[in-house]
Design a protein around this motif. Sequence first.
Motif, mmCIF file in Angstrom:
data_model
loop_
_atom_site.group_PDB
_atom_site.id
_atom_site.type_symbol
_atom_site.label_atom_id
_atom_site.label_comp_id
_atom_site.label_asym_id
_atom_site.label_seq_id
_atom_site.Cartn_x
_atom_site.Cartn_y
_atom_site.Cartn_z
ATOM 1 N N THR A 170 0.954 -1.378 -0.191
ATOM 2 C CA THR A 170 -0.191 -0.108 0.023
ATOM 3 C C THR A 170 0.922 1.446 -0.264
ATOM 4 O OG1 THR A 170 -1.579 -1.238 1.316
ATOM 5 C CG2 THR A 170 -2.215 1.194 1.012
ATOM 6 N N LEU A 171 1.712 1.249 0.789
ATOM 7 C CA LEU A 171 2.855 2.386 0.660
ATOM 8 C C LEU A 171 3.531 2.494 -0.602
ATOM 9 C CD1 LEU A 171 4.323 1.604 4.405
ATOM 10 C CD2 LEU A 171 2.537 3.268 3.830
ATOM 11 N N VAL A 211 6.288 9.991 -5.745
ATOM 12 C CA VAL A 211 7.050 10.469 -5.067
ATOM 13 C C VAL A 211 8.047 8.972 -4.624
ATOM 14 C CG1 VAL A 211 7.290 10.811 -2.311
ATOM 15 C CG2 VAL A 211 5.016 12.023 -3.369
ATOM 16 N N PRO A 212 9.569 9.822 -4.301
ATOM 17 C CA PRO A 212 10.297 8.759 -4.354
ATOM 18 C C PRO A 212 11.063 8.812 -3.445
ATOM 19 C CG PRO A 212 11.544 10.579 -4.769
ATOM 20 C CD PRO A 212 10.551 11.379 -5.274
ATOM 21 N N PHE A 248 8.235 12.160 6.418
ATOM 22 C CA PHE A 248 7.580 11.505 4.884
ATOM 23 C C PHE A 248 6.031 11.754 5.036
ATOM 24 C CE2 PHE A 248 10.604 7.592 5.826
ATOM 25 C CZ PHE A 248 12.046 8.210 4.120
ATOM 26 N N ASP A 249 5.811 13.740 5.242
ATOM 27 C CA ASP A 249 5.036 13.847 5.208
ATOM 28 C C ASP A 249 4.312 13.530 3.745
ATOM 29 O OD1 ASP A 249 4.593 14.827 8.352
ATOM 30 O OD2 ASP A 249 6.382 16.431 7.230
ATOM 31 N N LEU A 278 -0.471 11.042 0.710
ATOM 32 C CA LEU A 278 -0.521 10.073 -0.264
ATOM 33 C C LEU A 278 -1.172 8.745 -0.011
ATOM 34 C CD1 LEU A 278 2.856 10.829 -2.824
ATOM 35 C CD2 LEU A 278 -0.303 11.335 -2.934
ATOM 36 N N TYR A 279 -0.640 8.296 1.113
ATOM 37 C CA TYR A 279 -1.344 6.892 1.824
ATOM 38 C C TYR A 279 -2.390 7.180 2.326
ATOM 39 C CZ TYR A 279 -1.728 3.537 5.599
ATOM 40 O OH TYR A 279 -1.976 2.168 6.317
ATOM 41 N N GLU A 280 -2.750 8.309 3.001
ATOM 42 C CA GLU A 280 -4.474 8.558 3.426
ATOM 43 C C GLU A 280 -4.745 8.589 2.825
ATOM 44 O OE1 GLU A 280 -5.670 11.222 7.613
ATOM 45 O OE2 GLU A 280 -3.517 12.085 5.986
#
Length: 88
Positions: free
Chosen positions: A21-22, A31-32, A75-76, A81-83
């Motif tokens: 998922t990440l 995003v790298p 990693f904000d 993005l994860y959220e």
Amino acid sequence: MKVIKRDRRTEDFDIDKIKITLIRAAEEGNVPFNNSDIDTLLKLIKKKIVSDFNGMIYTREVKNIILEELRKLGFDSVANLYENYIKQ
């Protein structure tokens, strides 16, 4: 370790699901996010879950731990993005 899903089903905790998922969330946002970053993050997440919870954890608690650890490591953008990714 068991995870209690929103619909109250339980399943075994699987750190690989978090990893996938990440990676997908970071890829969608271009995003790298290298393997070393991911491995460090997954170790921290797993350690926190195992040490703070006694065999059972709700999915929302897992999500909160993931977001907390992402932000602690700076990693904000991946956290955001994860959220968004998990809301889909």
